[in-house]
Design an enzyme around this catalytic site. Sequence first.
Site, PDB file in Angstrom:
ATOM      1  N   ASP A  78       3.524  11.926  13.401  1.00  0.00           N
ATOM      2  CA  ASP A  78       3.228  10.520  13.124  1.00  0.00           C
ATOM      3  C   ASP A  78       2.548   9.847  14.309  1.00  0.00           C
ATOM      4  OD1 ASP A  78       3.179   8.456  11.332  1.00  0.00           O
ATOM      5  OD2 ASP A  78       5.346   8.184  11.229  1.00  0.00           O
ATOM      6  N   ASN A 114      -1.971  -0.492  13.226  1.00  0.00           N
ATOM      7  CA  ASN A 114      -1.465  -0.691  14.584  1.00  0.00           C
ATOM      8  C   ASN A 114      -2.520  -0.321  15.621  1.00  0.00           C
ATOM      9  OD1 ASN A 114       1.459  -1.408  14.027  1.00  0.00           O
ATOM     10  ND2 ASN A 114       1.248   0.497  12.882  1.00  0.00           N
ATOM     11  N   LYS A 173       6.355   5.073  17.242  1.00  0.00           N
ATOM     12  CA  LYS A 173       4.950   5.499  17.159  1.00  0.00           C
ATOM     13  C   LYS A 173       4.019   4.313  16.956  1.00  0.00           C
ATOM     14  CE  LYS A 173       4.355   5.143  12.479  1.00  0.00           C
ATOM     15  NZ  LYS A 173       3.210   4.604  11.717  1.00  0.00           N
ATOM     16  N   VAL A 178       0.049  -6.724   7.164  1.00  0.00           N
ATOM     17  CA  VAL A 178       1.161  -6.677   8.114  1.00  0.00           C
ATOM     18  C   VAL A 178       0.901  -5.607   9.172  1.00  0.00           C
ATOM     19  CG1 VAL A 178       3.613  -6.181   8.414  1.00  0.00           C
ATOM     20  CG2 VAL A 178       2.845  -7.522   6.446  1.00  0.00           C
ATOM     21  N   LYS A 197       9.447   1.870   8.107  1.00  0.00           N
ATOM     22  CA  LYS A 197       9.408   2.338   9.488  1.00  0.00           C
ATOM     23  C   LYS A 197       9.636   1.149  10.414  1.00  0.00           C
ATOM     24  CE  LYS A 197       6.362   6.248   8.492  1.00  0.00           C
ATOM     25  NZ  LYS A 197       5.060   6.907   8.761  1.00  0.00           N
ATOM     26  N   SER A 222      -5.072   3.399  10.778  1.00  0.00           N
ATOM     27  CA  SER A 222      -3.844   2.793  11.299  1.00  0.00           C
ATOM     28  C   SER A 222      -4.072   1.329  11.654  1.00  0.00           C
ATOM     29  CB  SER A 222      -3.367   3.554  12.541  1.00  0.00           C
ATOM     30  OG  SER A 222      -2.411   2.796  13.256  1.00  0.00           O
ATOM     31  N   SER A 239       0.817  -1.216   0.000  1.00  0.00           N
ATOM     32  CA  SER A 239       0.000   0.000   0.000  1.00  0.00           C
ATOM     33  C   SER A 239       0.852   1.268   0.000  1.00  0.00           C
ATOM     34  CB  SER A 239      -0.954  -0.006   1.201  1.00  0.00           C
ATOM     35  OG  SER A 239      -0.247  -0.168   2.416  1.00  0.00           O
TER      36      SER A 239
END
Length: 338
Positions: free
Chosen positions: A247, A259, A194, A282, A109, A257, A14
């Site tokens: 971020d 996460n 983050k 992921v 990241k 997000s 992405s």
Amino acid sequence: MKNTADITVLGAGSYGTALAISLASNGHRTLLWGHEPEHIANLKKDKCNNEFLPGIALPDLLIPEADLATALAASNNVLVVVPSHVFGSVLSQAKPLLRDDARIIWATKGLEPETGRLLQEVARDILGEHYPLAVLSGPTFAKELAAGLPTAISIAGTDVNFIKDLVELLHSPKRLRVYENDDFTGLQLGGAVKNVIAISAGMSDGIGFGANARTALITRGLVELTRLGEAIGAQGATFMGMAGLGDLVLTCTDNQSRNRRFGLALGKGLDVETAQQEIGQVVEGYRNTKEVYTLAKRLGVEMPITEQVYKVLYQGGTPHEAAKALLGRDQKSETPDS
């Protein structure tokens, strides 16, 4: 060797696709390499990345490419956008195919798995000192960037001329503003930490704690990021910018997000494996948590939020136990050293 493309992007997920779309929309011929030939064939056929960015057309100047040698021969500018746990292996594959005048930038990241090393160190170990290096970091959701919505990011690296060229390639008055930064170390760290804090914010919201708790986690998460950053030689001021506070706020507060959504699922009672499966892509923060925790322990840096997220993900702890542990910590002053 003459360029046949302005830049090559390694990684057709992405974010890699979104950056390639932005570059191509800015008038730059962009090759986009992915490791799965079938996926690249679908990009060529559909003129769209239906797997990761459905509904967003690929510009004519974006050329999907399945052959790594062809992709790396096309341009001396190489942008790596792959998950942190395969960053080293992708560079190792690329090394014998790189042009002598190649310049490497990454938007990955994270840190090196197991060791917690910065990706700069990984790149130098694999590639040596010959190639200029740079990192791109900041508050960017792939879907918004690909759709042309306004975005701002930061860039830092080892070579001033390379940075200037990258800013010229990336900057677009309509969609993307790029800030130069001289803190190469700080920009690399912010993108990893983050993700950990975003998981904690998601867990808090999943439990039902509300905005007060979420804001406290963001604020104290920034303290943890700054504390760790300064311990490895980063500039504290960096973390008040795009790759730090920017971020952090984005990833902790918006359900785009992965996460944060992962943390939400955990907070609602799902186990780690099921929560990951529910996201379907992921979740970088899962590995980032171990990487950041490893680095902090090695340096003796106190990071209580990170430690509690680590316990939930790797030691069988629960979000409720993590919240109890954080709220029950000894009282102390709110200072940069607290």
